[in-house]
Design a protein around this motif. Structure first.
Motif, PDB file in Angstrom:
ATOM      1  N   GLU A 202       0.816  -1.212   0.000  1.00 18.90           N
ATOM      2  CA  GLU A 202       0.000   0.000   0.000  1.00 18.90           C
ATOM      3  C   GLU A 202       0.849   1.261   0.000  1.00 18.90           C
ATOM      4  O   GLU A 202       0.314   2.363   0.008  1.00 18.90           O
ATOM      5  N   SER A 203       2.151   1.138   0.004  1.00 16.06           N
ATOM      6  CA  SER A 203       3.023   2.308  -0.003  1.00 16.06           C
ATOM      7  C   SER A 203       4.253   2.009  -0.849  1.00 16.06           C
ATOM      8  O   SER A 203       4.411   0.909  -1.362  1.00 16.06           O
ATOM      9  N   GLY A 204       5.111   3.015  -0.975  1.00 17.35           N
ATOM     10  CA  GLY A 204       6.352   2.814  -1.693  1.00 17.35           C
ATOM     11  C   GLY A 204       6.349   3.300  -3.126  1.00 17.35           C
ATOM     12  O   GLY A 204       7.300   3.059  -3.863  1.00 17.35           O
ATOM     13  N   ARG A 205       5.289   3.992  -3.530  1.00 16.69           N
ATOM     14  CA  ARG A 205       5.210   4.460  -4.911  1.00 16.69           C
ATOM     15  C   ARG A 205       5.252   5.974  -5.044  1.00 16.69           C
ATOM     16  O   ARG A 205       5.150   6.493  -6.150  1.00 16.69           O
ATOM     17  N   GLY A 206       5.378   6.687  -3.959  1.00 16.72           N
ATOM     18  CA  GLY A 206       5.334   8.151  -3.998  1.00 16.72           C
ATOM     19  C   GLY A 206       6.371   8.766  -4.907  1.00 16.72           C
ATOM     20  O   GLY A 206       6.065   9.637  -5.724  1.00 16.72           O
ATOM     21  N   LEU A 207       7.611   8.327  -4.795  1.00 19.02           N
ATOM     22  CA  LEU A 207       8.656   8.908  -5.641  1.00 19.02           C
ATOM     23  C   LEU A 207       8.544   8.431  -7.084  1.00 19.02           C
ATOM     24  O   LEU A 207       9.006   9.119  -8.000  1.00 19.02           O
ATOM     25  N   LEU A 208       7.911   7.283  -7.307  1.00 25.64           N
ATOM     26  CA  LEU A 208       7.628   6.867  -8.684  1.00 25.64           C
ATOM     27  C   LEU A 208       6.630   7.830  -9.321  1.00 25.64           C
ATOM     28  O   LEU A 208       6.754   8.181 -10.495  1.00 25.64           O
ATOM     29  N   LEU A 209       5.653   8.255  -8.540  1.00 26.91           N
ATOM     30  CA  LEU A 209       4.704   9.256  -9.031  1.00 26.91           C
ATOM     31  C   LEU A 209       5.412  10.573  -9.325  1.00 26.91           C
ATOM     32  O   LEU A 209       5.169  11.193 -10.357  1.00 26.91           O
ATOM     33  N   VAL A 210       6.260  10.999  -8.409  1.00 30.48           N
ATOM     34  CA  VAL A 210       6.999  12.244  -8.609  1.00 30.48           C
ATOM     35  C   VAL A 210       7.839  12.151  -9.879  1.00 30.48           C
ATOM     36  O   VAL A 210       7.835  13.056 -10.714  1.00 30.48           O
ATOM     37  N   ALA A 211       8.537  11.033 -10.062  1.00 35.01           N
ATOM     38  CA  ALA A 211       9.365  10.851 -11.253  1.00 35.01           C
ATOM     39  C   ALA A 211       8.524  10.852 -12.525  1.00 35.01           C
ATOM     40  O   ALA A 211       8.949  11.376 -13.560  1.00 35.01           O
ATOM     41  N   ALA A 212       7.321  10.280 -12.472  1.00 29.24           N
ATOM     42  CA  ALA A 212       6.451  10.232 -13.652  1.00 29.24           C
ATOM     43  C   ALA A 212       5.858  11.600 -13.975  1.00 29.24           C
ATOM     44  O   ALA A 212       5.668  11.927 -15.148  1.00 29.24           O
ATOM     45  N   LEU A 213       5.590  12.411 -12.950  1.00 29.50           N
ATOM     46  CA  LEU A 213       4.915  13.685 -13.162  1.00 29.50           C
ATOM     47  C   LEU A 213       5.870  14.853 -13.396  1.00 29.50           C
ATOM     48  O   LEU A 213       5.547  15.771 -14.148  1.00 29.50           O
ATOM     49  N   ALA A 214       7.016  14.841 -12.736  1.00 35.99           N
ATOM     50  CA  ALA A 214       7.944  15.975 -12.799  1.00 35.99           C
ATOM     51  C   ALA A 214       8.843  15.860 -14.025  1.00 35.99           C
ATOM     52  O   ALA A 214       9.099  14.769 -14.532  1.00 35.99           O
ATOM     53  N   ASP A 215       9.321  17.009 -14.474  1.00 34.26           N
ATOM     54  CA  ASP A 215      10.307  17.021 -15.558  1.00 34.26           C
ATOM     55  C   ASP A 215      11.688  16.664 -15.024  1.00 34.26           C
ATOM     56  O   ASP A 215      12.521  16.161 -15.761  1.00 34.26           O
ATOM     57  N   ASP A 216      11.929  16.938 -13.749  1.00 32.34           N
ATOM     58  CA  ASP A 216      13.189  16.600 -13.097  1.00 32.34           C
ATOM     59  C   ASP A 216      12.938  16.585 -11.596  1.00 32.34           C
ATOM     60  O   ASP A 216      12.048  17.271 -11.096  1.00 32.34           O
ATOM     61  N   TRP A 217      13.714  15.804 -10.869  1.00 37.51           N
ATOM     62  CA  TRP A 217      13.614  15.788  -9.416  1.00 37.51           C
ATOM     63  C   TRP A 217      14.917  15.260  -8.844  1.00 37.51           C
ATOM     64  O   TRP A 217      15.721  14.662  -9.546  1.00 37.51           O
ATOM     65  N   GLY A 218      15.124  15.499  -7.560  1.00 38.47           N
ATOM     66  CA  GLY A 218      16.336  15.027  -6.926  1.00 38.47           C
ATOM     67  C   GLY A 218      16.345  15.309  -5.439  1.00 38.47           C
ATOM     68  O   GLY A 218      15.364  15.780  -4.870  1.00 38.47           O
ATOM     69  N   VAL A 219      17.480  15.020  -4.834  1.00 45.12           N
ATOM     70  CA  VAL A 219      17.667  15.198  -3.395  1.00 45.12           C
ATOM     71  C   VAL A 219      18.983  15.918  -3.188  1.00 45.12           C
ATOM     72  O   VAL A 219      19.978  15.615  -3.857  1.00 45.12           O
ATOM     73  N   SER A 220      19.000  16.866  -2.257  1.00 46.70           N
ATOM     74  CA  SER A 220      20.257  17.541  -1.910  1.00 46.70           C
ATOM     75  C   SER A 220      20.329  17.688  -0.396  1.00 46.70           C
ATOM     76  O   SER A 220      19.307  17.767   0.283  1.00 46.70           O
ATOM     77  N   SER A 221      21.532  17.706   0.127  1.00 46.82           N
ATOM     78  CA  SER A 221      21.746  17.897   1.562  1.00 46.82           C
ATOM     79  C   SER A 221      21.561  19.358   1.917  1.00 46.82           C
ATOM     80  O   SER A 221      21.852  20.241   1.113  1.00 46.82           O
ATOM     81  N   ARG A 222      21.103  19.600   3.138  1.00 47.83           N
ATOM     82  CA  ARG A 222      21.015  20.984   3.619  1.00 47.83           C
ATOM     83  C   ARG A 222      22.415  21.460   3.928  1.00 47.83           C
ATOM     84  O   ARG A 222      23.221  20.727   4.483  1.00 47.83           O
ATOM     85  N   LYS A 223      22.702  22.687   3.573  1.00 45.81           N
ATOM     86  CA  LYS A 223      24.040  23.225   3.800  1.00 45.81           C
ATOM     87  C   LYS A 223      24.225  23.803   5.199  1.00 45.81           C
ATOM     88  O   LYS A 223      25.294  23.764   5.762  1.00 45.81           O
ATOM     89  N   THR A 224      23.166  24.351   5.785  1.00 44.95           N
ATOM     90  CA  THR A 224      23.298  25.060   7.049  1.00 44.95           C
ATOM     91  C   THR A 224      22.853  24.271   8.271  1.00 44.95           C
ATOM     92  O   THR A 224      23.052  24.718   9.392  1.00 44.95           O
ATOM     93  N   ALA A 225      22.254  23.109   8.060  1.00 41.67           N
ATOM     94  CA  ALA A 225      21.741  22.327   9.188  1.00 41.67           C
ATOM     95  C   ALA A 225      21.588  20.874   8.746  1.00 41.67           C
ATOM     96  O   ALA A 225      21.624  20.588   7.558  1.00 41.67           O
ATOM     97  N   PRO A 226      21.392  19.973   9.698  1.00 38.52           N
ATOM     98  CA  PRO A 226      21.164  18.580   9.313  1.00 38.52           C
ATOM     99  C   PRO A 226      19.859  18.454   8.535  1.00 38.52           C
ATOM    100  O   PRO A 226      18.903  19.164   8.799  1.00 38.52           O
ATOM    101  N   GLY A 227      19.835  17.551   7.593  1.00 35.94           N
ATOM    102  CA  GLY A 227      18.602  17.302   6.854  1.00 35.94           C
ATOM    103  C   GLY A 227      18.842  17.217   5.367  1.00 35.94           C
ATOM    104  O   GLY A 227      19.979  17.196   4.894  1.00 35.94           O
ATOM    105  N   LYS A 228      17.729  17.175   4.645  1.00 35.86           N
ATOM    106  CA  LYS A 228      17.791  17.055   3.189  1.00 35.86           C
ATOM    107  C   LYS A 228      16.632  17.818   2.576  1.00 35.86           C
ATOM    108  O   LYS A 228      15.636  18.110   3.239  1.00 35.86           O
ATOM    109  N   THR A 229      16.786  18.120   1.307  1.00 37.10           N
ATOM    110  CA  THR A 229      15.729  18.750   0.524  1.00 37.10           C
ATOM    111  C   THR A 229      15.435  17.851  -0.663  1.00 37.10           C
ATOM    112  O   THR A 229      16.342  17.489  -1.416  1.00 37.10           O
TER     113      THR A 229
END
Length: 187
Positions: free
Chosen positions: A107-134
């Motif tokens: 029932e889960s695990g397809r969210g980023l597949l949807l994002v990849a299918a809908l978006a022209d581009d997508w990705g992940v980057s680390s936060r520069k000023t604090a812990p975390g990601k974008t």
């Protein structure tokens, strides 16, 4: 150093890392797009709202740190929309999954597949000023404010998945039949 053009429109807000915060983020992005000239029923508004729903749900589910919020930034620059969702969990990076790696009964695990299918581009980057990601996604639209009309249609199996996911985003599911075995109460 490369100069980036100033955004034509920008929306930035912090939300509580709860399902309610994710729902509010999705609604506010849709409202903001409507204010910017992309009405609710346009492809751009519906697509970015669905992408936002997936990214914010992931931030709540996988990026939640107690007492920490997630941030949403939506920009429109030179005909390109960019949605960024930032959480404070650096160690939980989104997997690069394919549709074949996802269990068809899950029932889960397809969210980023949807994002990849809908978006022209997508990705992940680390936060520069604090812990975390974008986690970010981009969608190109015509610069004169009209939704894109020429997009490659997803495979039929992806359409079924998109329709099923879109139905889950509705807040009002209408009247639900009462279950007589529980005396009219839901378990």
């Amino acid at each position: 150093m490369q100069q980036h053009p100033a955004p034509e429109h920008e929306f930035i807000m912090r939300f509580t890392s709860t399902p309610r915060g994710a729902r509010l983020a999705r609604r506010l992005v849709s409202h903001r797009l409507n204010d910017w000239g992309y009405p609710y029923a346009t492809t751009v508004n519906e697509t970015l709202t669905l992408i936002t729903a997936e990214l914010t749900a992931n931030a709540v589910r996988h990026g939640h740190v107690p007492g920490r919020d997630f941030h949403v930034q939506l920009t429109l620059t030179e005909g390109t929309f960019r949605i960024e969702v930032t959480d404070t969990r650096a160690e939980k990076q989104p997997p690069v999954a394919s549709s074949s790696a996802t269990d068809s009964l899950s029932e889960s695990g397809r969210g980023l597949l949807l994002v990849a299918a809908l978006a022209d581009d997508w990705g992940v980057s680390s936060r520069k000023t604090a812990p975390g990601k974008t986690v970010w996604a981009e969608l190109h639209a015509r610069t004169e404010g009209h939704p894109m009309t020429h997009r490659v249609a997803p495979e039929p199996t992806d359409v079924d998945l998109l329709l099923a996911t879109a139905s889950l985003l509705r807040d009002d599911l209408g009247p639900q039949p009462e279950d007589a075995s529980h005396g009219g109460r839901r378990p």
